[in-house]
Design a protein around this motif. Sequence first.
Motif, mmCIF file in Angstrom:
data_model
loop_
_atom_site.group_PDB
_atom_site.id
_atom_site.type_symbol
_atom_site.label_atom_id
_atom_site.label_comp_id
_atom_site.label_asym_id
_atom_site.label_seq_id
_atom_site.Cartn_x
_atom_site.Cartn_y
_atom_site.Cartn_z
ATOM 1 N N ARG A 247 0.961 -1.319 0.044
ATOM 2 C CA ARG A 247 -0.581 0.165 -0.276
ATOM 3 C C ARG A 247 1.046 0.738 -0.002
ATOM 4 N N ALA A 248 0.447 2.512 -0.353
ATOM 5 C CA ALA A 248 1.277 3.337 -0.400
ATOM 6 C C ALA A 248 0.093 4.510 -0.110
ATOM 7 N N SER A 249 1.480 5.883 1.071
ATOM 8 C CA SER A 249 0.138 6.471 1.878
ATOM 9 C C SER A 249 1.413 8.261 1.895
ATOM 10 N N PRO A 250 0.532 8.635 1.385
ATOM 11 C CA PRO A 250 1.163 10.906 1.013
ATOM 12 C C PRO A 250 1.122 11.412 1.739
ATOM 13 N N GLY A 251 1.954 12.047 1.713
ATOM 14 C CA GLY A 251 2.193 13.180 2.599
ATOM 15 C C GLY A 251 2.698 13.955 2.516
ATOM 16 N N ILE A 252 2.063 15.743 3.348
ATOM 17 C CA ILE A 252 3.296 16.345 2.971
ATOM 18 C C ILE A 252 4.048 16.735 4.344
ATOM 19 N N ASP A 253 5.558 17.271 4.587
ATOM 20 C CA ASP A 253 5.616 17.651 5.750
ATOM 21 C C ASP A 253 6.006 19.303 5.757
ATOM 22 N N ALA A 254 6.472 19.349 6.701
ATOM 23 C CA ALA A 254 7.391 20.980 6.959
ATOM 24 C C ALA A 254 8.488 20.279 7.964
ATOM 25 N N ALA A 255 9.768 20.868 7.220
ATOM 26 C CA ALA A 255 10.913 20.589 7.901
ATOM 27 C C ALA A 255 12.049 21.522 8.185
ATOM 28 N N LEU A 256 12.116 21.298 9.285
ATOM 29 C CA LEU A 256 14.120 22.363 9.991
ATOM 30 C C LEU A 256 14.848 22.205 9.819
ATOM 31 N N GLY A 257 16.103 21.664 9.433
ATOM 32 C CA GLY A 257 16.925 21.401 9.124
ATOM 33 C C GLY A 257 18.516 22.197 9.860
ATOM 34 N N TRP A 258 19.373 21.917 10.801
ATOM 35 C CA TRP A 258 20.776 23.165 10.701
ATOM 36 C C TRP A 258 22.086 21.920 10.127
ATOM 37 N N ALA A 259 22.432 21.992 9.246
ATOM 38 C CA ALA A 259 23.911 21.432 8.744
ATOM 39 C C ALA A 259 25.345 22.867 8.980
ATOM 40 N N PRO B 121 35.754 19.490 9.288
ATOM 41 C CA PRO B 121 36.753 19.667 8.373
ATOM 42 C C PRO B 121 37.020 18.277 7.315
ATOM 43 N N HIS B 122 37.477 18.273 6.027
ATOM 44 C CA HIS B 122 38.136 16.894 5.353
ATOM 45 C C HIS B 122 36.254 16.383 4.611
ATOM 46 N N ALA B 123 35.506 17.627 3.955
ATOM 47 C CA ALA B 123 34.268 17.704 2.900
ATOM 48 C C ALA B 123 33.574 16.995 4.022
ATOM 49 N N VAL B 124 33.439 16.760 5.024
ATOM 50 C CA VAL B 124 32.441 15.660 6.250
ATOM 51 C C VAL B 124 30.814 16.871 6.192
ATOM 52 N N TYR B 125 29.971 16.424 6.380
ATOM 53 C CA TYR B 125 29.260 17.431 7.245
ATOM 54 C C TYR B 125 28.160 17.028 7.834
ATOM 55 N N LEU B 126 27.449 17.282 9.143
ATOM 56 C CA LEU B 126 26.628 16.819 10.353
ATOM 57 C C LEU B 126 25.337 17.504 10.134
ATOM 58 N N ARG B 127 24.007 16.862 10.103
ATOM 59 C CA ARG B 127 22.864 17.499 9.954
ATOM 60 C C ARG B 127 22.319 17.262 10.375
ATOM 61 N N ALA B 128 21.081 18.178 11.327
ATOM 62 C CA ALA B 128 20.189 17.608 12.533
ATOM 63 C C ALA B 128 18.963 18.170 11.614
ATOM 64 N N MET B 129 17.701 17.183 11.814
ATOM 65 C CA MET B 129 16.603 17.068 11.180
ATOM 66 C C MET B 129 15.552 17.368 12.158
ATOM 67 N N ALA B 130 14.397 18.186 12.323
ATOM 68 C CA ALA B 130 13.347 17.854 12.487
ATOM 69 C C ALA B 130 11.678 18.023 11.565
ATOM 70 N N GLU B 131 11.036 16.340 11.154
ATOM 71 C CA GLU B 131 10.079 17.427 10.458
ATOM 72 C C GLU B 131 8.721 16.701 10.931
ATOM 73 N N GLY B 132 7.731 17.362 11.234
ATOM 74 C CA GLY B 132 6.546 17.875 10.901
ATOM 75 C C GLY B 132 5.477 16.948 10.097
ATOM 76 N N VAL B 133 4.957 15.718 9.685
ATOM 77 C CA VAL B 133 4.767 14.654 8.788
ATOM 78 C C VAL B 133 3.146 14.204 8.424
ATOM 79 N N ILE B 134 2.591 14.950 7.913
ATOM 80 C CA ILE B 134 0.955 14.853 7.528
ATOM 81 C C ILE B 134 0.953 14.222 6.301
ATOM 82 N N SER B 135 0.444 12.779 6.737
ATOM 83 C CA SER B 135 -0.172 12.156 5.658
ATOM 84 C C SER B 135 -1.521 10.945 6.108
ATOM 85 N N ALA B 136 -1.564 10.734 4.614
ATOM 86 C CA ALA B 136 -3.607 9.970 4.790
ATOM 87 C C ALA B 136 -3.529 8.713 5.607
ATOM 88 N N PRO B 137 -3.977 8.241 6.444
ATOM 89 C CA PRO B 137 -3.740 7.423 7.924
ATOM 90 C C PRO B 137 -3.871 6.513 6.469
#
Length: 351
Positions: free
Chosen positions: A287-299, A303-319
């Motif tokens: 089955r498939a359940s579509p939805g949308i979200d609002a996200a806030l990240g901080w990257a 050094p040495h081309a490495v990154y760290l990202r923290a993510m928070a998402e509020g997801v609204i989807s079809a139940p």
Amino acid sequence: MPAALPAYAIAILMTAGPDDGCPSPRQVADALAAHLPGMVLPLGHATGPTTLRLAVTTDAAGAMRLDLVDPEGGPLLHRWLPASEHAHRGDCPALAETAALIVERYWHEVGYDVPIETPPAPKPPPPKATSPPPKPPEPPKSAEPATSPPAEERPAPSETTAAEPQPTPEPRPPAEPLPPPRWSIGLGAGGLFPDPGARTAWATLAVTMEPGAFRRWLGLRLSAGAQKEVSATSANASATILQFPIRLGGYVPIALGVGQLEPGIGFNLDVIAIHFSHGATIGTELRASPGIDAALGWALLLPHAVYLRAMAEGVISAPYHVDVTPSNNTRIFDTPKFALSLGLELGLWFP
């Protein structure tokens, strides 16, 4: 009056005094001025709307970091050089010369050189004054009246004026180069909290891109992964649910003093694999359940081309819900309309 700033100039950032550090801001400014004459502002000089800012620092191990940013703080050039023999010997002028060579090469490759203005053409000298032509001798007078027609009157010579030269149009400054696109790929893990009493874990593979033409105000992110398997039972029926979340979203990169803030929105699609059994009946459904979200990240770029990202998402989807069998309405598993997702992502970025 203060000296006028060049059309494009470089300001050397100072974290402390002009002679502190190895290399010091004064050493970097002197080395860069030798390679780009007239393009380096004096230390402490006020910057203008077209001034680029350069920061050169070294860590305790002797590795040198070089960052060149545009007037709005957007990154243009980033280099991380490992510790060298010069650093171990404390050869600060050599490190300053290395940084100047890197900036000079970037400066010429992107076309920041200011064209030389063509001096206006000199005005031609005024024409020399000419004397009027001599009058012809008068014919002898006779008693008879003159029958010949009067001589045509010659027009007086017109005074010639020197044509004034047209002003030379000033050359246009070179167009500001577009920053190169930035790519990143990383692995993320976190938790999904559909309600206060329930939670599940997830893991994803994410790819982000900030196009060069839109890098200052648009980024794209695609992720796909899997959530922890969930089991549900009711009477003599049971089901195993495995979810595969897919997300495509956009965000606005906002450069901060430390890291980059990334608010955005996205589209979600949960692909759900359900394996159920009810007595002798065993089956599998997708089955498939579509939805949308609002996200806030901080990257944070490390050094040495490495990154760290923290993510928070509020997801609204079809139940969706899972029945005991496809032919009845006895539910043994439900999903909520809203869920909160928190996670961390670690990977590599490519400027």
